[in-house]
Motif scaffolding. Structure first.
Motif, PDB file in Angstrom:
ATOM      1  N   VAL A 296      79.842  93.250  81.425  1.00  0.00           N
ATOM      2  CA  VAL A 296      79.332  92.048  81.902  1.00  0.00           C
ATOM      3  C   VAL A 296      79.186  92.221  83.590  1.00  0.00           C
ATOM      4  O   VAL A 296      80.077  92.528  84.306  1.00  0.00           O
ATOM      5  CB  VAL A 296      80.342  90.724  81.773  1.00  0.00           C
ATOM      6  CG1 VAL A 296      79.982  89.584  82.351  1.00  0.00           C
ATOM      7  CG2 VAL A 296      80.595  90.622  80.333  1.00  0.00           C
TER       8      VAL A 296
ATOM      9  N   HIS B 222      78.886  88.028  88.732  1.00  0.00           N
ATOM     10  CA  HIS B 222      78.127  86.774  89.046  1.00  0.00           C
ATOM     11  C   HIS B 222      78.125  86.311  90.344  1.00  0.00           C
ATOM     12  O   HIS B 222      79.103  85.901  91.206  1.00  0.00           O
ATOM     13  CB  HIS B 222      78.613  85.601  88.211  1.00  0.00           C
ATOM     14  CG  HIS B 222      78.448  85.854  86.581  1.00  0.00           C
ATOM     15  ND1 HIS B 222      77.422  85.990  86.179  1.00  0.00           N
ATOM     16  CD2 HIS B 222      79.402  86.190  85.768  1.00  0.00           C
ATOM     17  CE1 HIS B 222      77.518  86.174  84.807  1.00  0.00           C
ATOM     18  NE2 HIS B 222      78.999  86.352  84.953  1.00  0.00           N
ATOM     19  N   TYR B 223      76.972  86.636  91.255  1.00  0.00           N
ATOM     20  CA  TYR B 223      76.813  86.621  92.575  1.00  0.00           C
ATOM     21  C   TYR B 223      75.649  85.591  93.288  1.00  0.00           C
ATOM     22  O   TYR B 223      75.792  84.964  94.320  1.00  0.00           O
ATOM     23  CB  TYR B 223      76.774  87.880  93.285  1.00  0.00           C
ATOM     24  CG  TYR B 223      75.618  88.471  93.115  1.00  0.00           C
ATOM     25  CD1 TYR B 223      74.475  88.334  93.812  1.00  0.00           C
ATOM     26  CD2 TYR B 223      75.372  89.310  91.804  1.00  0.00           C
ATOM     27  CE1 TYR B 223      73.153  88.894  93.415  1.00  0.00           C
ATOM     28  CE2 TYR B 223      74.337  89.958  91.794  1.00  0.00           C
ATOM     29  CZ  TYR B 223      73.232  89.863  92.438  1.00  0.00           C
ATOM     30  OH  TYR B 223      72.161  90.621  92.143  1.00  0.00           O
ATOM     31  N   ASP B 224      74.777  85.432  92.269  1.00  0.00           N
ATOM     32  CA  ASP B 224      73.800  84.658  92.603  1.00  0.00           C
ATOM     33  C   ASP B 224      73.792  83.270  92.393  1.00  0.00           C
ATOM     34  O   ASP B 224      72.918  82.913  91.682  1.00  0.00           O
ATOM     35  CB  ASP B 224      72.378  85.153  91.953  1.00  0.00           C
ATOM     36  CG  ASP B 224      72.442  85.443  90.516  1.00  0.00           C
ATOM     37  OD1 ASP B 224      73.653  85.278  90.084  1.00  0.00           O
ATOM     38  OD2 ASP B 224      71.399  85.721  89.992  1.00  0.00           O
ATOM     39  N   THR B 225      74.789  82.522  92.829  1.00  0.00           N
ATOM     40  CA  THR B 225      75.057  81.408  92.576  1.00  0.00           C
ATOM     41  C   THR B 225      74.979  80.455  93.945  1.00  0.00           C
ATOM     42  O   THR B 225      75.411  81.115  95.078  1.00  0.00           O
ATOM     43  CB  THR B 225      76.301  80.868  91.816  1.00  0.00           C
ATOM     44  OG1 THR B 225      77.414  81.259  92.740  1.00  0.00           O
ATOM     45  CG2 THR B 225      76.272  81.716  90.662  1.00  0.00           C
TER      46      THR B 225
ATOM     47  N   GLN C  50      72.840  96.285  86.729  1.00  0.00           N
ATOM     48  CA  GLN C  50      73.254  95.235  87.661  1.00  0.00           C
ATOM     49  C   GLN C  50      74.539  95.400  88.168  1.00  0.00           C
ATOM     50  O   GLN C  50      75.541  96.202  87.657  1.00  0.00           O
ATOM     51  CB  GLN C  50      73.239  93.928  86.792  1.00  0.00           C
ATOM     52  CG  GLN C  50      71.933  93.514  86.117  1.00  0.00           C
ATOM     53  CD  GLN C  50      72.063  92.121  85.503  1.00  0.00           C
ATOM     54  OE1 GLN C  50      72.331  91.396  85.863  1.00  0.00           O
ATOM     55  NE2 GLN C  50      71.584  92.130  84.405  1.00  0.00           N
TER      56      GLN C  50
END
Length: 204
Positions: free
Chosen positions: A95, A98-101, A33
């Motif tokens: 980790v 986090h981009y898919d928000t 990812q």
């Protein structure tokens, strides 16, 4: 996390002192990812002893690339790899970004030097964020939490599965990579369902 023996497919020089190494992977390419990294044992022996960490630079389902500059024995050994040589690769680690928000509308990616290494994977992911959901909503595979969906003037979000099947007959989908028929041209792939299920002349 996986441990995989990966054959090198090539090493190229991207800029002065900067090299890109590519290797085949049956597992890692499908699981990395954006923002994750790999620990690579660059030689089979104990010199150098420790694994080297590298961000995933570019990824496909079958391959991974890393980018590096030569600063010691480990990276010098990587620069000297030839197609067919193998690497012992541990990963993916770390980790992910986090981009898919729904909390942003525009992504600004900032990096300098080899700090840009994870950005191509992130860029690809950001460009594709939301597309799968939109397509599933259009096809009726998902129901919206709110709002109305219309296809060709017809409201589809409240249709039954049988009604949706009729609407889907007017929709053509062209999938990427292995979902294409490699024996057909792009035009033939796009028109495949028309050829199979209608009497429409090929010129149309």
């Amino acid at each position: 996390m996986n441990l995989e023996t990966c054959p090198v497919t090539g090493v190229r020089q991207a800029a002065e002192g900067i090299h890109v190494l590519a290797f085949s992977s049956r597992i890692l390419g499908k699981s990395i990812q954006p923002g994750q990294f790999l620990n690579i044992r660059v030689e089979e022996g104990i010199d150098p002893l420790l694994r080297r960490p590298f961000s995933a630079y570019r990824v496909t389902p079958q391959s991974v690339e890393i980018i590096f500059n030569v600063v010691g024995r480990g990276t010098a050994a990587l620069r000297g790899k030839r197609p067919g040589d193998v690497l012992d690769v541990l990963g993916p680690l770390g980790v992910p970004f986090h981009y898919d928000t729904p909390d942003y509308e525009t992504a600004v990616l900032v990096g300098g030097g080899l700090g840009v290494a994870p950005l191509p994977v992130l860029t690809t992911a950001v460009r594709g964020a939301g597309k799968s959901v939109i397509l599933k909503l259009i096809l009726g595979l998902l129901k919206p939490d709110s709002g109305i969906i219309r296809i060709n003037g017809q409201r589809t979000d409240n249709m039954t599965e049988l009604q949706l099947m009729k609407v889907r007959g007017d929709i053509g989908m062209l999938f990427q990579e292995s979902a294409l028929f490699d024996s057909l041209t792009v035009a033939d792939n796009v028109g495949y369902r028309l050829y199979e299920e209608t009497d429409m002349p090929a010129d149309d």
